[in-house]
Design an enzyme around this catalytic site. Sequence first.
Site, PDB file in Angstrom:
ATOM      1  N   HIS A   1      -2.071   7.310   7.143  1.00 33.98           N
ATOM      2  CA  HIS A   1      -1.241   8.292   6.256  1.00 33.98           C
ATOM      3  C   HIS A   1      -1.743   9.342   5.651  1.00 33.98           C
ATOM      4  CE1 HIS A   1       2.772   6.376   6.191  1.00 33.98           C
ATOM      5  NE2 HIS A   1       2.226   5.177   5.595  1.00 33.98           N
TER       6      HIS A   1
ATOM      7  N   GLY B   1       0.888  -1.182  -0.055  1.00 31.39           N
ATOM      8  CA  GLY B   1      -0.058  -0.045   0.020  1.00 31.39           C
ATOM      9  C   GLY B   1       0.992   1.372  -0.021  1.00 31.39           C
TER      10      GLY B   1
ATOM     11  N   GLN C   1       3.266  10.086   0.825  1.00 33.37           N
ATOM     12  CA  GLN C   1       4.487   9.260   1.117  1.00 33.37           C
ATOM     13  C   GLN C   1       5.336   9.699  -0.265  1.00 33.37           C
ATOM     14  OE1 GLN C   1       2.751   5.070   1.985  1.00 33.37           O
ATOM     15  NE2 GLN C   1       4.562   5.231   3.039  1.00 33.37           N
TER      16      GLN C   1
ATOM     17  N   CYS D   1       6.365  -0.150   7.513  1.00 33.70           N
ATOM     18  CA  CYS D   1       5.895   1.201   6.749  1.00 33.70           C
ATOM     19  C   CYS D   1       7.041   1.348   5.779  1.00 33.70           C
ATOM     20  CB  CYS D   1       5.498   2.165   7.573  1.00 33.70           C
ATOM     21  SG  CYS D   1       5.238   3.747   6.759  1.00 33.70           S
ATOM     22  N   LEU D   2       6.851   1.622   4.258  1.00 33.74           N
ATOM     23  CA  LEU D   2       8.096   2.169   3.539  1.00 33.74           C
ATOM     24  C   LEU D   2       8.513   3.534   4.101  1.00 33.74           C
ATOM     25  CD1 LEU D   2       6.272   1.134   0.206  1.00 33.74           C
ATOM     26  CD2 LEU D   2       7.982  -0.145   1.531  1.00 33.74           C
TER      27      LEU D   2
ATOM     28  N   HIS E   1      -3.734   1.609   7.801  1.00 37.24           N
ATOM     29  CA  HIS E   1      -2.680   1.934   7.862  1.00 37.24           C
ATOM     30  C   HIS E   1      -2.414   3.016   6.765  1.00 37.24           C
ATOM     31  CE1 HIS E   1       2.137   1.504   7.527  1.00 37.24           C
ATOM     32  NE2 HIS E   1       2.056   2.043   6.773  1.00 37.24           N
ATOM     33  N   GLU E   2      -2.962   3.054   5.755  1.00 39.74           N
ATOM     34  CA  GLU E   2      -2.935   3.841   4.349  1.00 39.74           C
ATOM     35  C   GLU E   2      -3.563   5.065   4.830  1.00 39.74           C
ATOM     36  OE1 GLU E   2      -0.303   3.859   2.658  1.00 39.74           O
ATOM     37  OE2 GLU E   2       0.155   1.580   2.976  1.00 39.74           O
TER      38      GLU E   2
HETATM   39 ZN    ZN Z   1       2.933   3.481   5.717  1.00 40.90          ZN
END
Ligand code: ZN
Length: 197
Positions: free
Chosen positions: A156, A48, A53, A110-111, A152-153
Amino acid sequence: MRIKIASAGEPVLRNVARPLTREEIGTDRISDLIAYMHETLADAPGVGLAAPQIGESLQLMIVEDKAEYQAALPAEELAERERRPVPFHVLINPEIELLSPPEVSFYEGCLSLPGFTAMVPRARAVRVRALNEAGAPVVIEAEGWYARILQHEIDHLNGVLYIDRMWSRSFCSLEHYNRHWKPKPASELNREFRPVK
Ligand code: ZN
């Protein structure tokens, strides 16, 4: 073209992203952005990605949990996490409703926090109302890992990172996760890391 992913500390990750207008949806700019995000997600790889991000403070996110990512994982792990393949899709201006209390904890990454992971309590099931890339309304009811990805997304898009919700004692590097915690059953991890009330 690979886009750099914003990492924790960059202010864009802490802003509440602005909704897309009807007029913006379907424009070349937004279509290009979605294509870049898709490429970045596949490169990472991840399941995701939210527009903040990649430095764009917009209520835009993508999800894709490919079967090939799951092929290498033990069936037991997939079953425990209720993780099944999710085809690529785009969500714009999403609103989320938790259909169960945020009480299911698993390690999550998380990226924007590369190299780390922690146990994060999430709702097992959610309902999300959003628009797709064509501006059509969609309603998604998701369970298990897919519900976790959505939570999670969407966090963000509201300036929230998993570290705001994690069981902080479980926070660790991926190296230590793989060495010490990955082999343990969920019940033991819950006992070890659930915060004392
Ligand atoms: Zn993340």
